[in-house]
Design a protein around this motif. Sequence first.
Motif, PDB file in Angstrom:
ATOM      1  N   PHE A 260      31.650  47.803  47.837  1.00  0.00           N
ATOM      2  CA  PHE A 260      31.169  47.817  49.217  1.00  0.00           C
ATOM      3  C   PHE A 260      32.088  48.971  49.941  1.00  0.00           C
ATOM      4  CE2 PHE A 260      30.991  43.571  47.616  1.00  0.00           C
ATOM      5  CZ  PHE A 260      29.522  43.526  47.497  1.00  0.00           C
ATOM      6  N   ALA A 261      31.535  49.650  50.956  1.00  0.00           N
ATOM      7  CA  ALA A 261      32.511  50.301  52.066  1.00  0.00           C
ATOM      8  C   ALA A 261      32.325  49.708  53.499  1.00  0.00           C
ATOM      9  CB  ALA A 261      32.058  51.831  52.079  1.00  0.00           C
ATOM     10  N   SER A 262      33.039  49.873  54.307  1.00  0.00           N
ATOM     11  CA  SER A 262      33.212  49.437  55.532  1.00  0.00           C
ATOM     12  C   SER A 262      32.392  50.109  56.439  1.00  0.00           C
ATOM     13  CB  SER A 262      34.569  49.634  56.278  1.00  0.00           C
ATOM     14  OG  SER A 262      34.575  49.177  57.686  1.00  0.00           O
ATOM     15  N   GLY A 263      31.177  49.280  57.015  1.00  0.00           N
ATOM     16  CA  GLY A 263      30.360  49.752  57.943  1.00  0.00           C
ATOM     17  C   GLY A 263      30.827  49.970  59.222  1.00  0.00           C
TER      18      GLY A 263
ATOM     19  N   ASP B  88      20.939  56.604  55.164  1.00  0.00           N
ATOM     20  CA  ASP B  88      21.777  56.986  54.123  1.00  0.00           C
ATOM     21  C   ASP B  88      21.997  56.209  53.059  1.00  0.00           C
ATOM     22  OD1 ASP B  88      22.834  59.363  55.728  1.00  0.00           O
ATOM     23  OD2 ASP B  88      23.786  57.679  57.066  1.00  0.00           O
ATOM     24  N   ILE B  89      21.871  56.560  51.628  1.00  0.00           N
ATOM     25  CA  ILE B  89      22.062  55.887  50.559  1.00  0.00           C
ATOM     26  C   ILE B  89      23.317  55.765  50.053  1.00  0.00           C
ATOM     27  CG2 ILE B  89      21.021  55.676  48.344  1.00  0.00           C
ATOM     28  CD1 ILE B  89      18.570  57.519  49.261  1.00  0.00           C
ATOM     29  N   ILE B  90      24.000  54.648  50.054  1.00  0.00           N
ATOM     30  CA  ILE B  90      25.183  54.338  49.392  1.00  0.00           C
ATOM     31  C   ILE B  90      25.093  54.113  47.834  1.00  0.00           C
ATOM     32  CG2 ILE B  90      27.221  52.899  49.995  1.00  0.00           C
ATOM     33  CD1 ILE B  90      26.001  54.371  52.244  1.00  0.00           C
ATOM     34  N   ASN B  91      25.424  55.156  47.278  1.00  0.00           N
ATOM     35  CA  ASN B  91      25.211  55.121  45.886  1.00  0.00           C
ATOM     36  C   ASN B  91      26.410  54.354  45.015  1.00  0.00           C
ATOM     37  OD1 ASN B  91      22.868  56.755  45.661  1.00  0.00           O
ATOM     38  ND2 ASN B  91      24.299  58.541  45.964  1.00  0.00           N
ATOM     39  N   ASP B  92      26.254  53.984  43.905  1.00  0.00           N
ATOM     40  CA  ASP B  92      27.405  53.080  43.236  1.00  0.00           C
ATOM     41  C   ASP B  92      28.457  54.338  43.099  1.00  0.00           C
ATOM     42  OD1 ASP B  92      25.872  51.169  42.844  1.00  0.00           O
ATOM     43  OD2 ASP B  92      25.362  51.342  40.865  1.00  0.00           O
ATOM     44  N   TYR B  93      29.987  53.589  42.934  1.00  0.00           N
ATOM     45  CA  TYR B  93      30.975  54.539  42.784  1.00  0.00           C
ATOM     46  C   TYR B  93      32.068  53.510  42.245  1.00  0.00           C
ATOM     47  CZ  TYR B  93      32.340  52.866  47.461  1.00  0.00           C
ATOM     48  OH  TYR B  93      32.877  52.199  48.689  1.00  0.00           O
TER      49      TYR B  93
ATOM     50  N   ASP C  89      24.168  49.089  44.902  1.00  0.00           N
ATOM     51  CA  ASP C  89      23.326  48.500  44.033  1.00  0.00           C
ATOM     52  C   ASP C  89      24.465  47.627  43.319  1.00  0.00           C
ATOM     53  OD1 ASP C  89      20.911  49.262  44.903  1.00  0.00           O
ATOM     54  OD2 ASP C  89      20.823  50.895  43.664  1.00  0.00           O
ATOM     55  N   ARG C  90      25.448  48.202  42.711  1.00  0.00           N
ATOM     56  CA  ARG C  90      26.463  47.481  41.959  1.00  0.00           C
ATOM     57  C   ARG C  90      27.017  46.188  42.699  1.00  0.00           C
ATOM     58  NH1 ARG C  90      31.992  48.260  39.799  1.00  0.00           N
ATOM     59  NH2 ARG C  90      32.492  49.590  41.690  1.00  0.00           N
ATOM     60  N   GLY C  91      27.462  46.454  43.997  1.00  0.00           N
ATOM     61  CA  GLY C  91      27.830  45.652  44.753  1.00  0.00           C
ATOM     62  C   GLY C  91      26.786  44.255  44.900  1.00  0.00           C
ATOM     63  N   ILE C  92      25.384  44.645  45.008  1.00  0.00           N
ATOM     64  CA  ILE C  92      24.438  43.726  45.337  1.00  0.00           C
ATOM     65  C   ILE C  92      24.503  42.804  44.115  1.00  0.00           C
ATOM     66  CG2 ILE C  92      22.045  43.413  45.606  1.00  0.00           C
ATOM     67  CD1 ILE C  92      21.955  45.907  47.363  1.00  0.00           C
ATOM     68  N   ALA C  93      24.649  43.565  43.006  1.00  0.00           N
ATOM     69  CA  ALA C  93      24.394  42.838  41.821  1.00  0.00           C
ATOM     70  C   ALA C  93      25.392  42.015  41.521  1.00  0.00           C
ATOM     71  CB  ALA C  93      24.290  43.567  40.529  1.00  0.00           C
ATOM     72  N   GLU C  94      26.783  42.373  41.883  1.00  0.00           N
ATOM     73  CA  GLU C  94      27.857  41.526  41.910  1.00  0.00           C
ATOM     74  C   GLU C  94      27.671  40.163  42.799  1.00  0.00           C
ATOM     75  OE1 GLU C  94      31.809  40.522  40.744  1.00  0.00           O
ATOM     76  OE2 GLU C  94      30.477  41.848  40.020  1.00  0.00           O
ATOM     77  N   ILE C  95      27.335  40.303  44.045  1.00  0.00           N
ATOM     78  CA  ILE C  95      26.959  39.292  44.838  1.00  0.00           C
ATOM     79  C   ILE C  95      25.937  38.077  43.979  1.00  0.00           C
ATOM     80  CG2 ILE C  95      25.991  38.374  46.835  1.00  0.00           C
ATOM     81  CD1 ILE C  95      26.730  41.191  48.007  1.00  0.00           C
ATOM     82  N   GLN C  96      24.887  38.767  43.341  1.00  0.00           N
ATOM     83  CA  GLN C  96      23.922  37.955  42.684  1.00  0.00           C
ATOM     84  C   GLN C  96      24.405  37.329  41.616  1.00  0.00           C
ATOM     85  OE1 GLN C  96      20.940  40.828  42.819  1.00  0.00           O
ATOM     86  NE2 GLN C  96      19.633  39.870  44.439  1.00  0.00           N
ATOM     87  N   SER C  97      25.450  37.652  40.994  1.00  0.00           N
ATOM     88  CA  SER C  97      26.069  37.156  39.664  1.00  0.00           C
ATOM     89  C   SER C  97      26.609  35.669  40.031  1.00  0.00           C
ATOM     90  CB  SER C  97      27.185  38.064  39.235  1.00  0.00           C
ATOM     91  OG  SER C  97      28.431  37.992  39.881  1.00  0.00           O
ATOM     92  N   ASP C  98      26.690  35.492  41.240  1.00  0.00           N
ATOM     93  CA  ASP C  98      27.176  34.009  41.699  1.00  0.00           C
ATOM     94  C   ASP C  98      25.790  33.189  41.825  1.00  0.00           C
ATOM     95  OD1 ASP C  98      27.699  31.484  42.867  1.00  0.00           O
ATOM     96  OD2 ASP C  98      29.240  32.310  44.073  1.00  0.00           O
TER      97      ASP C  98
ATOM     98  N   PRO D 118      34.932  46.048  52.175  1.00  0.00           N
ATOM     99  CA  PRO D 118      34.869  44.552  52.857  1.00  0.00           C
ATOM    100  C   PRO D 118      34.993  43.784  51.439  1.00  0.00           C
ATOM    101  CG  PRO D 118      33.339  45.897  53.646  1.00  0.00           C
ATOM    102  CD  PRO D 118      33.952  46.841  52.706  1.00  0.00           C
ATOM    103  N   SER D 119      35.527  42.600  51.585  1.00  0.00           N
ATOM    104  CA  SER D 119      35.843  41.761  50.635  1.00  0.00           C
ATOM    105  C   SER D 119      34.473  40.916  50.316  1.00  0.00           C
ATOM    106  CB  SER D 119      36.995  40.523  50.757  1.00  0.00           C
ATOM    107  OG  SER D 119      36.477  39.562  51.951  1.00  0.00           O
ATOM    108  N   LEU D 120      34.306  40.277  48.873  1.00  0.00           N
ATOM    109  CA  LEU D 120      33.248  39.497  48.560  1.00  0.00           C
ATOM    110  C   LEU D 120      33.693  38.224  49.170  1.00  0.00           C
ATOM    111  CD1 LEU D 120      30.949  39.641  46.564  1.00  0.00           C
ATOM    112  CD2 LEU D 120      32.201  38.650  44.925  1.00  0.00           C
ATOM    113  N   LYS D 121      34.618  37.635  49.539  1.00  0.00           N
ATOM    114  CA  LYS D 121      34.696  36.403  50.079  1.00  0.00           C
ATOM    115  C   LYS D 121      34.189  36.579  51.777  1.00  0.00           C
ATOM    116  CE  LYS D 121      38.373  33.494  52.261  1.00  0.00           C
ATOM    117  NZ  LYS D 121      39.717  33.227  52.615  1.00  0.00           N
ATOM    118  N   PHE D 122      34.424  37.815  52.305  1.00  0.00           N
ATOM    119  CA  PHE D 122      33.981  37.965  53.694  1.00  0.00           C
ATOM    120  C   PHE D 122      32.246  38.057  53.770  1.00  0.00           C
ATOM    121  CE2 PHE D 122      32.052  41.122  56.944  1.00  0.00           C
ATOM    122  CZ  PHE D 122      32.373  40.375  58.084  1.00  0.00           C
ATOM    123  N   ILE D 123      31.975  38.698  52.746  1.00  0.00           N
ATOM    124  CA  ILE D 123      30.255  38.848  52.653  1.00  0.00           C
ATOM    125  C   ILE D 123      29.739  37.666  52.532  1.00  0.00           C
ATOM    126  CG2 ILE D 123      28.566  39.944  51.301  1.00  0.00           C
ATOM    127  CD1 ILE D 123      30.452  42.291  50.848  1.00  0.00           C
TER     128      ILE D 123
END
Length: 510
Positions: free
Chosen positions: A378-381, A368-373, A341-350, A316-321
Motif C-alpha cells: 500500500f501507499a499513503s493516501g 490513478d491506477i496504483i499498480n503492484d510494486y 491488487d497485491r495489497g487487496i489480496a493480502e488483506i483477503q488472505s485473512d 500504511p500498516s495492515l494493522k491500521f487497515i
Amino acid sequence: MKLFKKMFLITLASLFVFAGCSDNIDEPERNNNFAAGTDFSKTEDMILSIVGVYEAYQSRGWEQPLLTSVRGDDVNSGGLGDQQDFTETDKFNYNKDYWMYNSLWENVYVDIITAHTAMEQIGRYQEFADDAGIALGEQYIAEAKVLRAIMLFDISRVWGDVFITESSDTGALLDVTELPTQTEVMQHISDQMDEAMPFLPDMRPNERVDLPGGVTLYTALAIKALANQELKDYQAVAAATSQIINSDKFSLYSDFYELFKTPGKLSDESILDMQYSDFGLGAGEPNEAHLYAPYGPQNWTPAVDGSSSGWGFYEPSLKFIKFMLDRDETVRLETSVLFTDRGIAEIQSDPAYATLPAWISNTTRDGDIINDYARAFFASGKHYLPSNQLITGRTAYGSNKNYMVIRYAEILLMHAEALTQGGTGSGLTATQAVNLVRDRAGLAPLASVTLDDIIDEKFAELGMEWGKRYYDMLRLERYSELSYDGRTFSPDKAFLPYPQSQVDQFPILD
C-alpha cells in the motif's frame, strides 16, 4: 527568499556543522556575518527576516518527516529499498551512524538557529523603527518563537533530552554541562508560547493577508497544548484547546478526501501547514516544493500521462487497515490508503477479511491506477496528490501540495482526551468534540466517550500524520500496541540514539 536562503541559511548551516572544531565559535559577531551586510535602518526590509524563518521551517528534507513518524503501528517502512537502516528503525533496531539520524538532528537545529538569528536581526531593525515598526517587530519575533518551538517539539519527541538554544551563538552549546530533560524542553516550549501569544494576530492563519497561512495566536495555543499533552498536564491542554474552540474561528473542512489535496489548502481547519506552490506555472521558477516521492507508489498508471511515480518508502500498516475496516470506515480509509491488487489480496488472505467493501480498489476516485510494486502492498493516501490536480506541465509526485502539521480535528480530539484525563474545559464536551470528527467521517454519533474511544478516534483520524500515533502510545504507555507484525517494542526503544557525529562534536550527548 532565494537570496535569503542562499546567503543566510547556507552560512548558518556551515557554522553549525563546524561548531565542534572551529576556533571562531566564541566570537558572536563572526557568527552573524550575514547581518554585517544589512542596512537595519531600512526597516521596511524587516519582513525578510521572518520570511527567512518560514523558508527555513518549510525546507524539511524528505527523510525528516519519515524518520519522525515511521515507528508507529499505523505505518511501515517500504521494504527492499536502499535504506535498510530506515527499515530497521521501523523495527526498533537503531544505528547511531545512520545518515538520516544526523540529517534530522543537524538540519532542525540549523533551522532553530536560523530563528534565533532572525529574532536578533529584527531587534536591530527595531532600533531604527517607529512605534508601529517596533510593534510589528514584536509580532515577527513572536512568530519566530512559534516556529522555533514546533521544531524543538518535534526533535524532543524523537530524542527526548535535547539542547535548548538561547541565541544564535552555536558555540554556547559546547558549554552545556547538563542536557535539558524532555520535561524541561516541553515546559520551555509552553512558556515560550505564553511569551509569544500577546503579540500574535487573533485570526486564523488563512485570514492573514501579509503572510497568508502564517502563524497566529491559535498556532501558539495549539503548540502549547501539544507540549502540555506530553507533560500530561491535561488541565493546561484543556484550557488551550478550549480557547481555540471558543474562538469560533475554526471548522472541519467538509470533504475529508479533498482536505489533503489542492482544494483543502489553507482551509478553515488549518492551524499550521508547511506551504508549497508551483504558483500556477507549468515549469521553472518560482517553485517551492517538498519531495513527496518517498510516500508515493513505485508503480502507477496516472490519469495524466507523464506524471511521476514515487519510491514506495512509506506504507500504511495492515494493522491500521484492518482497524479501519472493523469500524466500517469509508472516506477516511480511502483517503489514508492507496491500494494495490497485491495489497487487496493480502488483506483477503485473512479469512475474517475475505469479503471487502466494493469501493476498495487499486484505482482512486481520480482515476490513478496504483499498480503492484515490490516494496510495499500500500501507499499513503494522505501524501498523495491526484495527477489531475498537478499544474499542467509539472510532473513531480505531489508537486504543489501543502504538508499539514496541525489541524483543528486534532485540537478537538486533544480537547476530548484532556477532559477524560481530568482536565476542565469549556465550549464542547468530550463527546461533542469526538462526534464532530465522526460526523465528518460519516460515522454515527456516540452517546458518550471513554478514553479508549478517543484514542481509537485519533488513530482513525490522524493515522500517517507526523508520528502522532506513535507518540500517543508512548505517552499513554500502551507499549503493546507497538509490538505488531513481528516487531517487539520495549520502553528503552522509545527514543533514537543520538547521532554519533553529533556526540563527537558535543560530548554531553554521550
